[in-house]
Enzyme design. Sequence first.
Site, short mmCIF file in Angstrom:
data_model
loop_
_atom_site.label_atom_id
_atom_site.label_comp_id
_atom_site.label_asym_id
_atom_site.label_seq_id
_atom_site.Cartn_x
_atom_site.Cartn_y
_atom_site.Cartn_z
CE LYS A 163 -4.34 -9.44 -8.99
NZ LYS A 163 -5.48 -8.62 -8.41
CD GLU A 166 -8.22 -1.45 -3.64
OE1 GLU A 166 -8.40 -2.71 -3.16
OE2 GLU A 166 -7.34 -1.20 -4.53
#
Length: 405
Positions: free
Chosen positions: A148, A205
């Site tokens: 990723k 977050e």
Amino acid sequence: MTKHPYNSTVLEKPMLEDYQDGDFFLSSPNQTLLGKGSLLTVPGNEEKENQMEDLANRVAATLERAKRLGQDNPIVTGAIPFDYKKPANLHVPETIHSTVRVQEYGPSRTVETGSVPTYQIKSVPEPAQYKEGVEEGLVQIASGHLDKIVLARSLQLTSLVSVNINELLHNLARQNTKGYTFAVDLGEQEDSSVCTKTLIGASPELLVSRTGLHVVANPLAGSRPRSDDPVEDQRRSKELLSSSKDLHEHAVVVEAVAEALRPFFKKMEVPKSPSVISTETMWHLSTEVKGELADPETSSLELAIALHPTPAVCGSPFERARESILEIEPFDRGYFTGMVGWCDANGDGEWIVTIRCAEVEEKALRLFAGAGVVGESKPEEELAETSAKFQTMLRAMGIDTELSK
């Protein structure tokens, strides 16, 4: 203001009304902190290439100095950049006030006044170049070099009038009550003896928080833009929760977070599947990782350093992803995808992932947004995701969000 009112409660008026340029401000779902002045600065270490390597020790030494200067339980506040080779911007404020919860901030000031400045907007990279970068990331994933990679772009906005940071911060706090609204003074810039730069944003977050022995991390990965149509909005939420691409992207991040924190815990809870949370502009896959510390001397900052940067903002494997980001992205991330937060002398603290943010300098802003690229990603969809993520800042500025596309 008293010298060390860390556990004081201010209820007479919203703490945001006392914010001035240069202060530290962090509003979370549980509390709001406002730091003024700089009693001490955490020094860098020019002998170390990796500035994270002994940062926790330098912070601890700075907090001890603050105690000797009369603060009972001093607190370090500030920001840490994405690149571990660059120094942190951390200070012990002269005074710090807190509230136990977020306060109401009233209506959006930009919308009320209608005084939205005119901005020239430049995308870096341009949309076509960004999609080419995603294609390069996909090539590296297909070859097995990466699992990723998170690729970002920026919007550079310039105006003829100065940016009203107080107004922008007020609007961010009002529009993002479920998240973490912040402003951090980054000091005077090298090319100017007058202009200062402020890091400002509203992140959804939580990287990690520590209260006593209790630790919480809340990685987010996998997202969809919200819709004004309630039916379509719910459809996107359900689609996200069943998307194999997004569930894989999320699992990579949660596994990395759990692996990084496991050595510090004697107990750990990791849910088997994610939930969906929302901001004003996005749906996100979310997992709360909880644990109990084995060693009470482990500080929130040590935990944050162990996690930073997660695959949610960098990629996997970490070092390969970081190197590829530096090659593909045509700009310096600075503090974007770093962390903002605080740590006190007892080790408690809260560190937030620095996303949905901008750097503000007098009459200019630089906004940032990124998207996670995995094997099933499509360049056009990742571009659209970054456009949706720009909306947090653009809405707070009162700017037509179509300009981010």
